[in-house]
Design a protein around this motif. Sequence first.
Motif: not given
Length: 189
Positions: A5-33
Motif C-alpha cells: 500500500l503506497e502513500t505519498e511518502r510511505l510504502l506499507l508492505r508485509r513483514f519478512t524474516e529479514a526485518d528482525e534487526d529493524d524490529l529489535v532496533a525499533l523497540d530498543g529505543d526506550p522512548e518508543v516503548t
Amino acid sequence: MWVHLETERLLLRRFTEADEDDLVALDGDPEVTRFINGGKSTSREDARSRIARWLGQYEERDGFGFWAAVERGSGRFLGWFEFRPPGGEPPPGEVELGYRLRREVWGRGHATEGARALIRKGFTELGVERVIAHTMAVNLASRRVMEKSGLVFVRAFHQDWPETIEGSEHGDVEYALTRAEWEAHPEPR
Ligand SMILES: CC(C)(COP(=O)(O)OP(=O)(O)OC[C@H]1O[C@@H](n2cnc3c(N)ncnc32)[C@H](O)[C@@H]1OP(=O)(O)O)[C@@H](O)C(=O)NCCC(=O)NCCS
C-alpha cells in the motif's frame, strides 16, 4: 490480494524474516516503548517470534495484519502499522488500528499518513465497518494521530496490566470511526 500500500511518502508492505534487526532496533529505543511497557526493549527471540506470528496472520486474513512501513524510494524501515480484527476474530467488521515508528521520523505526519491510507483501504476495499484504537490516556501523540485520522473519543477505562508503568494510573482511552462517519468526512483535518 494486496501486498503493498503506497502513500505519498510511505510504502506499507508485509513483514519478512529479514526485518528482525529493524524490529529489535525499533523497540530498543526506550522512548518508543515508553507508553507500551515503560521503556523496555524487545529481545531478539521475541522479535523473531512476533514476525513468525505476523506472517501466519497474513495467511489467515488477506489485507489485515501488521504492516512494515518503509520510506518510499530508499526502502528504509520506519516502523509498523497494525490493522487487524481484535483477537483475530471474524467477521472483519471491526478492526484495530495501531502504529509504532522510529523516533527520528516523529512529528512529520507519517503516522497520520499511514493510518489514513489503511482506513481508506479498509472502508473502500476490505469490508471494514468500524475502526477502533486504544492507547494510554497520557500518550498524547498517539491520541492526536487518532484524531487527525478521523477517530473520535469513545471512552476512558482502566484495565489491569501485568505491571504498572508511569502514567498508567490515568488509564486508557478508546477512539473509533465508523464507515458512515468516514464516508461523511473522508479526509479529516
Ligand atoms: C505515536 C506515533 C506513532 C506518532 O507518530 P508521528 O509520525 O510522529 O505522528 P504524526 O506526525 O502523524 O502526528 C503526531 C501528532 O501528535 C502531536 N504530538 C506529539 N507529541 C505530543 C505531545 N507530547 N503532546 C501533545 N501532542 C503531541 C504532534 O504535534 C502531532 O500533531 P499535530 O500534527 O497536530 O501537530 C509515534 O510517536 C510513536 O511511534 N510513538 C511510540 C509508539 C507508540 O506510543 N505508539 C502508540 C501506542 S498505542
